[in-house]
Design a protein around this motif. Structure first.
Motif: not given
Length: 172
Positions: A79-108
């Motif tokens: 929960t803590s990891f996900n909420s902090k990651l969401r905030k990093l995404i919200e403020v533009g420090l991190v973008s969540e992308l779909d992996s081009e190599v592994v299906a249903n996997k996210k990369i940052w």
């Protein structure tokens, strides 16, 4: 080198002895002015930055570890990891992308933070609010120093008065 553990495993999971992840002062001192953003977010950003790929041109600045792996190593719960990651995404420090190599996997993708001047240009109201708070703190500190100085002077005057009275009694 630590001979208790395999050098390759140590390097893969914990980096190399002279490795590092530099973070800008603007991240530590300015981004924390954003609503809901504090030094724990800075810590997660620095952690992600320590993992961002810097050798493979196709995956430059990306982190490919699973959330479960990063949660286990970072010490943050899901929960803590996900909420902090969401905030990093919200403020533009991190973008969540779909992996081009592994299906249903996210990369940052880990972005560089705004520079001091870029942040100030984008959020001048936050900087102005902080300056007001800092001024209030400085004023409070000045008042406290003056109050303590006055008390010390009063105590010194009382002590001198007591000593003078003792001297008068001895001489009399």
């Amino acid at each position: 080198m630590n001979e208790q553990f395999d050098a390759e495993l140590l390097g893969r999971h914990f980096g190399f002895p002279d490795g590092g992840a530099m973070t800008r002062s603007s991240l530590v001192r300015l981004y924390t002015l954003l609503e809901g953003f504090d030094v724990t977010h800075v810590g997660l950003y620095a952690y992600l930055r320590s993992w961002r790929n810097s050798t493979d041109e196709k995956r430059l600045n990306t982190v490919w570890h699973s959330k479960a792996y990063m949660q286990a190593q970072s010490g943050l719960g899901r929960t803590s990891f996900n909420s902090k990651l969401r905030k990093l995404i919200e403020v533009g420090l991190v973008s969540e992308l779909d992996s081009e190599v592994v299906a249903n996997k996210k990369i940052w993708y880990v972005h560089d933070p705004l520079s001091r001047d870029q942040f100030i240009e984008r959020y001048p109201h936050l900087v102005a609010e902080f300056f007001k708070k800092a001024e209030q703190i400085e004023q409070s500190n000045t008042e406290d120093r003056e109050r303590r100085k006055k008390l010390a002077e009063e105590r010194l005057a009382e002590k001198i008065s007591e000593l003078s009275a003792q001297n008068v009694q001895r001489e009399g």
